[in-house]
Design a protein around this motif. Sequence first.
Motif, PDB file in Angstrom:
ATOM      1  N   ARG A 170       8.673  -0.177   1.553  1.00 36.18           N
ATOM      2  CA  ARG A 170       8.625   1.560   1.923  1.00 36.18           C
ATOM      3  C   ARG A 170       7.039   1.529   2.449  1.00 36.18           C
ATOM      4  N   THR A 171       6.177   0.829   2.125  1.00 36.29           N
ATOM      5  CA  THR A 171       4.704   1.147   2.360  1.00 36.29           C
ATOM      6  C   THR A 171       4.153   0.279   3.570  1.00 36.29           C
ATOM      7  N   HIS A 172       5.032  -0.726   3.851  1.00 35.32           N
ATOM      8  CA  HIS A 172       4.644  -1.666   4.806  1.00 35.32           C
ATOM      9  C   HIS A 172       5.491  -1.959   6.127  1.00 35.32           C
ATOM     10  N   ARG A 173       4.914  -2.649   7.222  1.00 35.21           N
ATOM     11  CA  ARG A 173       5.751  -3.036   8.297  1.00 35.21           C
ATOM     12  C   ARG A 173       5.290  -4.197   8.777  1.00 35.21           C
ATOM     13  N   TRP A 174       6.471  -4.933   9.371  1.00 34.00           N
ATOM     14  CA  TRP A 174       6.164  -6.248  10.143  1.00 34.00           C
ATOM     15  C   TRP A 174       5.498  -5.735  11.344  1.00 34.00           C
ATOM     16  N   ASP A 175       4.252  -6.645  11.656  1.00 33.05           N
ATOM     17  CA  ASP A 175       3.622  -6.497  13.102  1.00 33.05           C
ATOM     18  C   ASP A 175       4.050  -7.798  13.727  1.00 33.05           C
ATOM     19  N   GLU A 176       4.800  -7.524  14.865  1.00 35.43           N
ATOM     20  CA  GLU A 176       5.265  -8.832  15.503  1.00 35.43           C
ATOM     21  C   GLU A 176       3.982  -9.544  16.332  1.00 35.43           C
ATOM     22  N   ALA A 177       3.166  -8.510  16.763  1.00 36.78           N
ATOM     23  CA  ALA A 177       1.852  -9.017  17.628  1.00 36.78           C
ATOM     24  C   ALA A 177       0.903  -9.843  16.666  1.00 36.78           C
ATOM     25  N   THR A 178       0.768  -9.673  15.469  1.00 37.99           N
ATOM     26  CA  THR A 178      -0.118 -10.463  14.608  1.00 37.99           C
ATOM     27  C   THR A 178       0.671 -11.177  13.541  1.00 37.99           C
ATOM     28  N   ASP A 179       1.835 -11.227  13.383  1.00 37.54           N
ATOM     29  CA  ASP A 179       2.539 -11.960  12.569  1.00 37.54           C
ATOM     30  C   ASP A 179       2.139 -11.708  11.192  1.00 37.54           C
ATOM     31  N   THR A 180       1.877 -10.576  10.768  1.00 36.58           N
ATOM     32  CA  THR A 180       1.530 -10.102   9.480  1.00 36.58           C
ATOM     33  C   THR A 180       2.005  -8.949   9.093  1.00 36.58           C
ATOM     34  N   TRP A 181       2.112  -8.453   7.632  1.00 30.16           N
ATOM     35  CA  TRP A 181       2.347  -7.235   7.106  1.00 30.16           C
ATOM     36  C   TRP A 181       1.445  -6.501   7.281  1.00 30.16           C
ATOM     37  N   MET A 182       1.740  -5.260   7.738  1.00 23.04           N
ATOM     38  CA  MET A 182       0.740  -4.025   8.024  1.00 23.04           C
ATOM     39  C   MET A 182       1.198  -2.956   7.211  1.00 23.04           C
ATOM     40  N   MET A 183       0.265  -2.140   6.637  1.00 24.85           N
ATOM     41  CA  MET A 183       0.324  -0.754   5.784  1.00 24.85           C
ATOM     42  C   MET A 183       0.656   0.182   6.773  1.00 24.85           C
ATOM     43  N   ASN A 184       1.790   0.993   6.491  1.00 25.31           N
ATOM     44  CA  ASN A 184       2.048   2.039   7.149  1.00 25.31           C
ATOM     45  C   ASN A 184       0.842   3.039   7.280  1.00 25.31           C
ATOM     46  N   ALA A 185       0.846   3.924   8.419  1.00 27.83           N
ATOM     47  CA  ALA A 185      -0.222   4.858   8.561  1.00 27.83           C
ATOM     48  C   ALA A 185      -0.432   5.689   7.653  1.00 27.83           C
ATOM     49  N   ASN A 186       0.618   6.300   6.838  1.00 26.35           N
ATOM     50  CA  ASN A 186       0.401   7.438   6.304  1.00 26.35           C
ATOM     51  C   ASN A 186       0.207   7.056   4.718  1.00 26.35           C
ATOM     52  N   THR A 187       0.316   5.872   4.465  1.00 26.57           N
ATOM     53  CA  THR A 187       0.096   5.145   2.844  1.00 26.57           C
ATOM     54  C   THR A 187      -1.291   4.922   2.360  1.00 26.57           C
ATOM     55  N   MET A 188      -1.533   5.105   1.214  1.00 26.66           N
ATOM     56  CA  MET A 188      -2.818   4.523   0.853  1.00 26.66           C
ATOM     57  C   MET A 188      -2.497   3.278  -0.025  1.00 26.66           C
ATOM     58  N   PRO A 189      -3.472   2.329   0.076  1.00 18.88           N
ATOM     59  CA  PRO A 189      -3.582   1.175  -0.817  1.00 18.88           C
ATOM     60  C   PRO A 189      -3.522   1.348  -2.103  1.00 18.88           C
ATOM     61  N   PRO A 190      -3.087   0.500  -2.807  1.00 16.46           N
ATOM     62  CA  PRO A 190      -3.045   0.655  -4.224  1.00 16.46           C
ATOM     63  C   PRO A 190      -4.488   0.590  -4.908  1.00 16.46           C
ATOM     64  N   ALA A 191      -4.604   1.086  -6.029  1.00 16.38           N
ATOM     65  CA  ALA A 191      -5.998   1.365  -6.689  1.00 16.38           C
ATOM     66  C   ALA A 191      -6.413  -0.155  -6.813  1.00 16.38           C
ATOM     67  N   GLY A 192      -7.807  -0.004  -6.655  1.00 14.81           N
ATOM     68  CA  GLY A 192      -8.341  -1.515  -6.798  1.00 14.81           C
ATOM     69  C   GLY A 192      -8.267  -2.427  -5.777  1.00 14.81           C
ATOM     70  N   VAL A 193      -7.546  -1.917  -4.537  1.00 13.87           N
ATOM     71  CA  VAL A 193      -7.604  -2.882  -3.277  1.00 13.87           C
ATOM     72  C   VAL A 193      -8.683  -2.775  -2.397  1.00 13.87           C
ATOM     73  N   MET A 194      -9.533  -3.533  -1.966  1.00 13.39           N
ATOM     74  CA  MET A 194     -10.657  -3.073  -0.862  1.00 13.39           C
ATOM     75  C   MET A 194      -9.942  -2.976   0.345  1.00 13.39           C
ATOM     76  N   SER A 195     -10.676  -2.187   1.240  1.00 12.44           N
ATOM     77  CA  SER A 195      -9.988  -2.064   2.637  1.00 12.44           C
ATOM     78  C   SER A 195     -10.394  -3.348   3.523  1.00 12.44           C
ATOM     79  N   ARG A 196     -10.064  -3.546   4.664  1.00 11.86           N
ATOM     80  CA  ARG A 196     -10.144  -4.556   5.407  1.00 11.86           C
ATOM     81  C   ARG A 196     -11.853  -4.878   5.892  1.00 11.86           C
TER      82      ARG A 196
END
Length: 160
Positions: A59-85
């Motif tokens: 629900r909170t992530h999407r697969w990005d074909e360009a980078t082959d990684t899971w990306m967080m959706n734009a409207n969601t916040m990361p869980p507490a305690g997780v650092m930003s990129r």
Amino acid sequence: MKLTFNTGATLAALTLTASLALPAYAQKTTPPASAQVNTETGSPVTRAPMKMDTKEFLRTHRWDEATDTWMMNANTMPPAGVMSRAEVRAQRDTFLANNRWNNVASQYEPVGPKPRDMSKLTRAQVKAETIQFMRTHSYNEETSAWIDMPMPMRKDKTKM
């Protein structure tokens, strides 16, 4: 001298030895994925919490074909305690600025202190340091390197 073997006794000994040996498996047996343990409670993780975690992640992530990684959706916040990129990249850059990889030791080693800026010294300070260095070092022509000279032994003038 001719040796003869009693095949019946030899076969019986091999059979007895093989039956007493522990069974050997070609592959290690590992517990199934459902036998994972929850680190917070110490109890085994069941299928229902795993399904809930998977649904929440999808629900909170999407697969990005360009980078082959899971990306967080734009409207969601990361869980507490997780650092930003950006924070993770800043920590990585700081670490790489302060450490260098040593191939011989196969580990990162701290970078030594930066060399002094000689342009900030006066002529008298440079001359004094040069004289002191020449007293304690000699140049080896064969190896093209400076070598520490052993300090001369001082004779003690006061004897008892």
